[in-house]
Scaffold this motif. Structure first.
Motif, PDB file in Angstrom:
ATOM      1  N   GLY A 299       5.027  31.989  16.234  1.00  8.73           N
ATOM      2  CA  GLY A 299       5.056  30.795  17.015  1.00  8.73           C
ATOM      3  C   GLY A 299       4.477  31.064  18.338  1.00  8.73           C
ATOM      4  N   ASP A 300       4.587  29.973  19.137  1.00 14.27           N
ATOM      5  CA  ASP A 300       4.110  30.156  20.830  1.00 14.27           C
ATOM      6  C   ASP A 300       5.136  29.573  21.610  1.00 14.27           C
ATOM      7  OD1 ASP A 300       1.371  30.637  19.793  1.00 14.27           O
ATOM      8  OD2 ASP A 300       0.930  28.298  19.563  1.00 14.27           O
ATOM      9  N   ALA A 301       4.877  30.001  22.862  1.00 11.40           N
ATOM     10  CA  ALA A 301       5.678  29.542  23.783  1.00 11.40           C
ATOM     11  C   ALA A 301       5.437  28.063  24.318  1.00 11.40           C
ATOM     12  CB  ALA A 301       5.635  30.368  24.991  1.00 11.40           C
ATOM     13  N   LEU A 302       6.478  27.115  24.131  1.00  8.06           N
ATOM     14  CA  LEU A 302       6.376  25.865  24.276  1.00  8.06           C
ATOM     15  C   LEU A 302       7.032  25.280  25.569  1.00  8.06           C
ATOM     16  CD1 LEU A 302       6.702  24.848  20.469  1.00  8.06           C
ATOM     17  CD2 LEU A 302       4.486  25.403  21.720  1.00  8.06           C
ATOM     18  N   ASP A 303       6.514  24.340  25.947  1.00  9.35           N
ATOM     19  CA  ASP A 303       7.272  23.676  27.051  1.00  9.35           C
ATOM     20  C   ASP A 303       8.358  22.723  26.566  1.00  9.35           C
ATOM     21  OD1 ASP A 303       5.507  24.577  29.085  1.00  9.35           O
ATOM     22  OD2 ASP A 303       3.872  22.982  28.792  1.00  9.35           O
ATOM     23  N   SER A 304       9.180  22.288  27.663  1.00  9.34           N
ATOM     24  CA  SER A 304      10.376  21.599  27.307  1.00  9.34           C
ATOM     25  C   SER A 304       9.654  20.040  26.896  1.00  9.34           C
ATOM     26  CB  SER A 304      11.134  21.188  28.412  1.00  9.34           C
ATOM     27  OG  SER A 304      10.585  20.621  29.710  1.00  9.34           O
ATOM     28  N   TYR A 305      10.476  19.325  26.266  1.00 10.20           N
ATOM     29  CA  TYR A 305      10.156  17.881  25.942  1.00 10.20           C
ATOM     30  C   TYR A 305      11.528  17.149  25.811  1.00 10.20           C
ATOM     31  CZ  TYR A 305      11.829  18.440  21.011  1.00 10.20           C
ATOM     32  OH  TYR A 305      12.710  18.596  19.843  1.00 10.20           O
ATOM     33  N   GLU A 306      11.037  15.738  25.803  1.00 11.28           N
ATOM     34  CA  GLU A 306      11.939  14.558  25.475  1.00 11.28           C
ATOM     35  C   GLU A 306      11.411  13.395  24.656  1.00 11.28           C
ATOM     36  OE1 GLU A 306      11.848  12.282  29.676  1.00 11.28           O
ATOM     37  OE2 GLU A 306      13.709  13.229  28.867  1.00 11.28           O
ATOM     38  N   ARG A 307      11.983  12.722  23.766  1.00  5.36           N
ATOM     39  CA  ARG A 307      11.459  12.071  22.966  1.00  5.36           C
ATOM     40  C   ARG A 307      12.375  10.937  22.591  1.00  5.36           C
ATOM     41  NH1 ARG A 307      10.832  14.349  16.887  1.00  5.36           N
ATOM     42  NH2 ARG A 307      11.896  12.392  15.883  1.00  5.36           N
ATOM     43  N   TRP A 308      11.953   9.657  22.536  1.00  2.50           N
ATOM     44  CA  TRP A 308      12.706   8.457  22.109  1.00  2.50           C
ATOM     45  C   TRP A 308      12.273   7.942  20.641  1.00  2.50           C
ATOM     46  CZ3 TRP A 308      16.694   6.260  25.026  1.00  2.50           C
ATOM     47  CH2 TRP A 308      16.746   6.822  26.271  1.00  2.50           C
ATOM     48  N   ASP A 309      13.119   7.452  19.791  1.00  2.00           N
ATOM     49  CA  ASP A 309      13.007   6.929  18.511  1.00  2.00           C
ATOM     50  C   ASP A 309      13.616   5.570  18.497  1.00  2.00           C
ATOM     51  OD1 ASP A 309      11.674   9.278  18.023  1.00  2.00           O
ATOM     52  OD2 ASP A 309      12.976  10.094  16.538  1.00  2.00           O
ATOM     53  N   LEU A 310      12.960   4.815  17.502  1.00  2.00           N
ATOM     54  CA  LEU A 310      13.549   3.509  17.516  1.00  2.00           C
ATOM     55  C   LEU A 310      13.690   3.067  15.951  1.00  2.00           C
ATOM     56  CD1 LEU A 310      14.454   0.792  18.727  1.00  2.00           C
ATOM     57  CD2 LEU A 310      11.911   0.018  18.749  1.00  2.00           C
TER      58      LEU A 310
END
Length: 359
Positions: A299-310
């Protein structure tokens, strides 16, 4: 697998059982000498529970699983917990456990090589130019060991419709299994042609440890029988090291000693709001957030994230059967992020799902 519940004896509730499992695997060009491999597992387990105190406000629980693997030996995985009902709304919990992750067949017996194709115009006696690296399992690798301690507080209906579970925990991971790179470490050690030696080789080893301290919170609130809000979050502080590379003599290369705290996201959170409307309609909104992390190995070093689902759903009754149609949109605001590798972009995606239950 066989399980048996014993009749109550002096207030003790006890269940025990035994099981047997046989795994067999075969594969060409994947395992050492192309041998078929198998693993026989025998296990014996038991769990017991007893309530005590003037009002049965204490609950003691203990369990043990004994596992014997024909290629790895005998392992004991115990768990003990003590619960105290402070009142009708709150329960305090303390627990400790130990568990193991056995090495996979690939981690024990894999043998493979990655060759570089000859560049255009190259004229040689083989279809390859050189070996990039090879991989070799290790049948002497030990299982990973995880020891856990936790202190928790559970609440139910302290406020009508509200429940939560909060816990503090400490975990100790030992004998971390990793693919360690040996620089020019293979000189005739595998089935690669002699002209390609020495070359780099990855060897499976127990090379790391990690300590994790953290807190988790789970909350569920239902103000009505139609509306539910669920929230979960965790925050951890991890420390540890693993060796990613050695020289040909086995000495660790300092620039390839990883700090394992990066393998665990410091913060994760999720929330789900759902509601059932009239006339068979239902809907939900979900939110996810995770801080930056560095996936181990491939795997790789990944940035933070946020996500919305509907999600929007409609229930139908058709000729005595139930049909549910759903429209699901993930990553609603199209905030692209990566999963596991930099190439794995997660963009907005939408799909329709139908479910038919026939009576």
């Amino acid at each position: 697998e066989l399980q048996h519940t014993l009749p109550g004896m002096d207030g003790w509730r006890t269940a025990w059982g035994m099981g047997i499992r046989l795994d067999q695997i075969e594969g060409k060009n994947l395992f050492i000498d192309d041998d078929d491999e198998q693993r026989l597992q025998l296990r014996l387990f038991a769990n017991t529970e007893k309530q005590f105190g003037e009002q049965d406000q204490w609950v003691f629980n203990a369990g043990l699983m004994l596992e014997h693997y024909e290629d790895l030996g005998l392992f004991a995985s115990p768990r003990v917990a003590l619960n105290h009902h402070l009142n009708e709304h709150f329960t305090l919990r303390i627990a400790a456990s130990r568990a193991y992750r056995m090495p996979s067949f690939a981690e024990q017996y894999n043998e493979s090589a990655l060759y570089a194709l000859d560049p255009p115009g190259f004229v040689g006696t083989t279809p390859y130019h050189y070996v990039l690296n090879s991989n070799r399992g290790n049948d002497d690798v030990d299982p990973e060991e995880l020891t856990s301690y936790e202190l928790g507080l559970v609440s139910a209906n302290w406020i009508e419709g509200l429940s939560f579970d909060v816990r503090l925990f400490h975990e100790e991971l030992r004998d971390f299994i990793n693919n360690t790179l040996y620089r020019d470490g293979c000189d005739g050690c595998d089935s690669s042609p002699p002209a390609f030696s020495p070359h780099d080789i990855y060897v499976v080893e127990n090379t790391g440890w990690m300590d994790i301290d953290g807190a988790e919170l789970q909350v569920r609130y239902s103000p009505t029988n139609r509306t539910t809000l669920v929230f979960a979050a965790s925050r951890v502080n991890a420390s540890g090291i693993t060796i990613d590379a050695r020289d040909a003599q086995g000495k660790p290369l300092q620039e390839k000693v990883d700090q394992m705290e990066a393998f665990i996201p410091e913060l994760t959170a999720s929330a789900l709001l759902s509601h059932r409307f009239d006339h068979g309609w239902a809907g939900s909104v979900a939110y996810y957030r995770m801080s930056e992390m560095d996936w181990p190995e491939e795997g790789d070093a990944l940035d933070s994230y946020e996500r919305w689902d509907l999600r929007l759903a409609k229930h139908f009754r058709l000729d005595g059967s139930d049909l549910q149609a759903e429209l699901i949109v993930q990553n609603l605001f199209n905030q692209t992020y990566q999963e596991f590798r930099h190439q794995n972009d997660f963009e907005r995606r939408a799909y329709v799902r139908l479910r038919l239950d026939i009576d």
